[in-house]
Design a protein around this motif. Structure first.
Motif, PDB file in Angstrom:
ATOM      1  N   LEU A 143       0.826  -1.200   0.000  1.00  0.00           N
ATOM      2  CA  LEU A 143       0.000   0.000   0.000  1.00  0.00           C
ATOM      3  C   LEU A 143       0.867   1.258   0.000  1.00  0.00           C
ATOM      4  N   ARG A 144       1.947   1.230   0.774  1.00  0.00           N
ATOM      5  CA  ARG A 144       2.845   2.391   0.890  1.00  0.00           C
ATOM      6  C   ARG A 144       3.931   2.399  -0.185  1.00  0.00           C
ATOM      7  N   ARG A 145       3.874   1.452  -1.121  1.00  0.00           N
ATOM      8  CA  ARG A 145       4.848   1.312  -2.209  1.00  0.00           C
ATOM      9  C   ARG A 145       6.259   1.024  -1.703  1.00  0.00           C
ATOM     10  N   GLU A 146       6.345   0.358  -0.565  1.00  0.00           N
ATOM     11  CA  GLU A 146       7.631  -0.100  -0.033  1.00  0.00           C
ATOM     12  C   GLU A 146       7.982  -1.478  -0.575  1.00  0.00           C
ATOM     13  N   GLU A 147       7.040  -2.113  -1.225  1.00  0.00           N
ATOM     14  CA  GLU A 147       7.162  -3.447  -1.810  1.00  0.00           C
ATOM     15  C   GLU A 147       6.909  -3.288  -3.306  1.00  0.00           C
ATOM     16  N   PRO A 148       7.573  -4.067  -4.153  1.00  0.00           N
ATOM     17  CA  PRO A 148       7.393  -3.882  -5.599  1.00  0.00           C
ATOM     18  C   PRO A 148       6.117  -4.512  -6.167  1.00  0.00           C
ATOM     19  N   ASN A 149       5.337  -5.185  -5.333  1.00  0.00           N
ATOM     20  CA  ASN A 149       4.104  -5.785  -5.856  1.00  0.00           C
ATOM     21  C   ASN A 149       2.927  -4.829  -5.674  1.00  0.00           C
ATOM     22  N   GLU A 150       1.815  -5.172  -6.315  1.00  0.00           N
ATOM     23  CA  GLU A 150       0.574  -4.423  -6.160  1.00  0.00           C
ATOM     24  C   GLU A 150      -0.500  -5.379  -5.674  1.00  0.00           C
ATOM     25  N   ASP A 151      -1.318  -4.883  -4.756  1.00  0.00           N
ATOM     26  CA  ASP A 151      -2.479  -5.619  -4.267  1.00  0.00           C
ATOM     27  C   ASP A 151      -3.722  -4.905  -4.780  1.00  0.00           C
ATOM     28  N   LEU A 152      -4.563  -5.651  -5.484  1.00  0.00           N
ATOM     29  CA  LEU A 152      -5.771  -5.096  -6.078  1.00  0.00           C
ATOM     30  C   LEU A 152      -6.991  -5.881  -5.620  1.00  0.00           C
ATOM     31  N   LEU A 161      -6.110  -9.769  -5.856  1.00  0.00           N
ATOM     32  CA  LEU A 161      -5.074 -10.102  -6.820  1.00  0.00           C
ATOM     33  C   LEU A 161      -3.785  -9.426  -6.377  1.00  0.00           C
ATOM     34  N   GLN A 162      -2.710 -10.192  -6.360  1.00  0.00           N
ATOM     35  CA  GLN A 162      -1.376  -9.631  -6.175  1.00  0.00           C
ATOM     36  C   GLN A 162      -0.645  -9.829  -7.489  1.00  0.00           C
ATOM     37  N   ARG A 163       0.063  -8.785  -7.936  1.00  0.00           N
ATOM     38  CA  ARG A 163       0.818  -8.903  -9.173  1.00  0.00           C
ATOM     39  C   ARG A 163       2.167  -8.214  -8.992  1.00  0.00           C
ATOM     40  N   SER A 164       3.160  -8.776  -9.688  1.00  0.00           N
ATOM     41  CA  SER A 164       4.508  -8.206  -9.627  1.00  0.00           C
ATOM     42  C   SER A 164       5.341  -8.785 -10.753  1.00  0.00           C
ATOM     43  N   PHE A 165       6.469  -8.140 -10.993  1.00  0.00           N
ATOM     44  CA  PHE A 165       7.456  -8.719 -11.886  1.00  0.00           C
ATOM     45  C   PHE A 165       8.225  -9.781 -11.102  1.00  0.00           C
ATOM     46  N   VAL A 166       8.407 -10.931 -11.704  1.00  0.00           N
ATOM     47  CA  VAL A 166       9.064 -12.054 -11.033  1.00  0.00           C
ATOM     48  C   VAL A 166      10.461 -11.662 -10.557  1.00  0.00           C
ATOM     49  N   HIS A 167      11.209 -10.937 -11.385  1.00  0.00           N
ATOM     50  CA  HIS A 167      12.598 -10.613 -11.052  1.00  0.00           C
ATOM     51  C   HIS A 167      12.723  -9.631  -9.890  1.00  0.00           C
ATOM     52  N   ASP A 168      11.613  -9.062  -9.441  1.00  0.00           N
ATOM     53  CA  ASP A 168      11.653  -8.237  -8.228  1.00  0.00           C
ATOM     54  C   ASP A 168      11.773  -9.098  -6.973  1.00  0.00           C
ATOM     55  N   TYR A 169      11.636 -10.404  -7.133  1.00  0.00           N
ATOM     56  CA  TYR A 169      11.717 -11.352  -6.014  1.00  0.00           C
ATOM     57  C   TYR A 169      12.708 -12.459  -6.377  1.00  0.00           C
ATOM     58  N   PRO A 170      14.001 -12.230  -6.124  1.00  0.00           N
ATOM     59  CA  PRO A 170      15.032 -13.208  -6.522  1.00  0.00           C
ATOM     60  C   PRO A 170      14.794 -14.617  -5.998  1.00  0.00           C
ATOM     61  N   GLU A 171      14.190 -14.749  -4.826  1.00  0.00           N
ATOM     62  CA  GLU A 171      13.914 -16.089  -4.303  1.00  0.00           C
ATOM     63  C   GLU A 171      12.888 -16.816  -5.164  1.00  0.00           C
ATOM     64  N   VAL A 197       2.864 -18.513 -13.177  1.00  0.00           N
ATOM     65  CA  VAL A 197       2.195 -18.745 -11.902  1.00  0.00           C
ATOM     66  C   VAL A 197       2.509 -20.163 -11.446  1.00  0.00           C
ATOM     67  N   ALA A 198       3.077 -20.278 -10.258  1.00  0.00           N
ATOM     68  CA  ALA A 198       3.318 -21.595  -9.654  1.00  0.00           C
ATOM     69  C   ALA A 198       2.167 -21.909  -8.699  1.00  0.00           C
ATOM     70  N   VAL A 199       1.623 -23.109  -8.832  1.00  0.00           N
ATOM     71  CA  VAL A 199       0.488 -23.543  -8.018  1.00  0.00           C
ATOM     72  C   VAL A 199       0.796 -24.930  -7.471  1.00  0.00           C
ATOM     73  N   HIS A 200       0.472 -25.150  -6.195  1.00  0.00           N
ATOM     74  CA  HIS A 200       0.692 -26.476  -5.635  1.00  0.00           C
ATOM     75  C   HIS A 200      -0.116 -27.503  -6.427  1.00  0.00           C
ATOM     76  N   ALA A 249       9.009 -11.062 -17.041  1.00  0.00           N
ATOM     77  CA  ALA A 249       7.897 -11.947 -16.679  1.00  0.00           C
ATOM     78  C   ALA A 249       7.200 -11.396 -15.438  1.00  0.00           C
ATOM     79  N   MET A 250       5.894 -11.499 -15.430  1.00  0.00           N
ATOM     80  CA  MET A 250       5.118 -11.110 -14.253  1.00  0.00           C
ATOM     81  C   MET A 250       4.524 -12.360 -13.621  1.00  0.00           C
ATOM     82  N   THR A 251       4.044 -12.212 -12.403  1.00  0.00           N
ATOM     83  CA  THR A 251       3.349 -13.295 -11.722  1.00  0.00           C
ATOM     84  C   THR A 251       2.135 -12.713 -11.019  1.00  0.00           C
ATOM     85  N   ILE A 252       1.178 -13.586 -10.746  1.00  0.00           N
ATOM     86  CA  ILE A 252      -0.015 -13.189 -10.009  1.00  0.00           C
ATOM     87  C   ILE A 252      -0.289 -14.223  -8.923  1.00  0.00           C
ATOM     88  N   ASP A 253      -0.961 -13.761  -7.898  1.00  0.00           N
ATOM     89  CA  ASP A 253      -1.568 -14.634  -6.902  1.00  0.00           C
ATOM     90  C   ASP A 253      -2.962 -14.074  -6.694  1.00  0.00           C
TER      91      ASP A 253
END
Length: 178
Positions: A45-54, A66-76, A132-135, A91-95
């Motif tokens: 919400l405060r833009r301290e994280e590179p993802n967006e929550d919608l 929905l959470q969305r972000s560029f995958v490379h913003d999260y090296p893990e 998107v990785a899903v169990h 590449a982007m990802t969503i949850d």
């Protein structure tokens, strides 16, 4: 009609309620106290994280998150995916989740995912694809991805979100339409 807006602090009680719902809690494995929701959703919400929550709304009523972000913003996450699939630089990802149990099983998940993809393509001109990785046991989630037009690109081991799960995951992909 599906509409979207960014999560605000006023949405935190709704997120806490959704995260406590058994169909969400099983796969998100997230604390749902007011403090935990503020701790985990506040940085975006405060833009301290590179993802967006919608929040997705259906005919004006809250439907899902929905959470969305560029995958490379999260090296893990790149480290998890790279042994299984090619991870393009843009590449982007969503949850995602559908909040209320009464909205589950009505085809709203695939509709929400399709709408989210449309927004990604429109708002992120440099997004190459969505991964998107899903169990493997989360059949409703990966079926929703398939119905929304994503294809299974790989299966393999990734650290699970919920410690009760094993490492089996499917990775889904959709490329930017030409």
């Amino acid at each position: 009609m599906l509409t979207w807006r960014h999560v605000t602090e006023d949405d935190f009680p709704l997120l806490a309620r959704w995260l406590a719902e058994p169909h969400v809690a099983r796969w998100w494995n997230h604390e749902c106290s007011a403090e935990a929701v503020a701790r985990d959703f506040g940085p975006s919400l405060r833009r301290e994280e590179p993802n967006e929550d919608l929040l997705a709304h259906l005919d004006g009523a809250p439907l899902g998150l929905l959470q969305r972000s560029f995958v490379h913003d999260y090296p893990e996450y790149v480290a998890d995916l790279a042994p299984l699939v090619d991870v393009p630089l843009r590449a982007m990802t969503i949850d995602y989740l559908i909040g209320d149990p009464g909205d589950v099983g009505r085809g709203l998940g695939p509709a929400m995912i399709r709408s989210a993809l449309g927004r990604i393509w429109a708002e992120f001109a440099d997004a190459e694809c969505v991964l998107v990785a899903v169990h493997a046991d989360n059949v409703p989630s990966w079926r929703a991805l398939e119905k929304a037009g994503l294809s299974r690109a790989a299966s393999g081991e990734i650290e699970p979100d919920n410690p009760v799960d094993d490492r089996r995951h499917h990775v889904y992909r959709v490329d930017r339409p030409v």
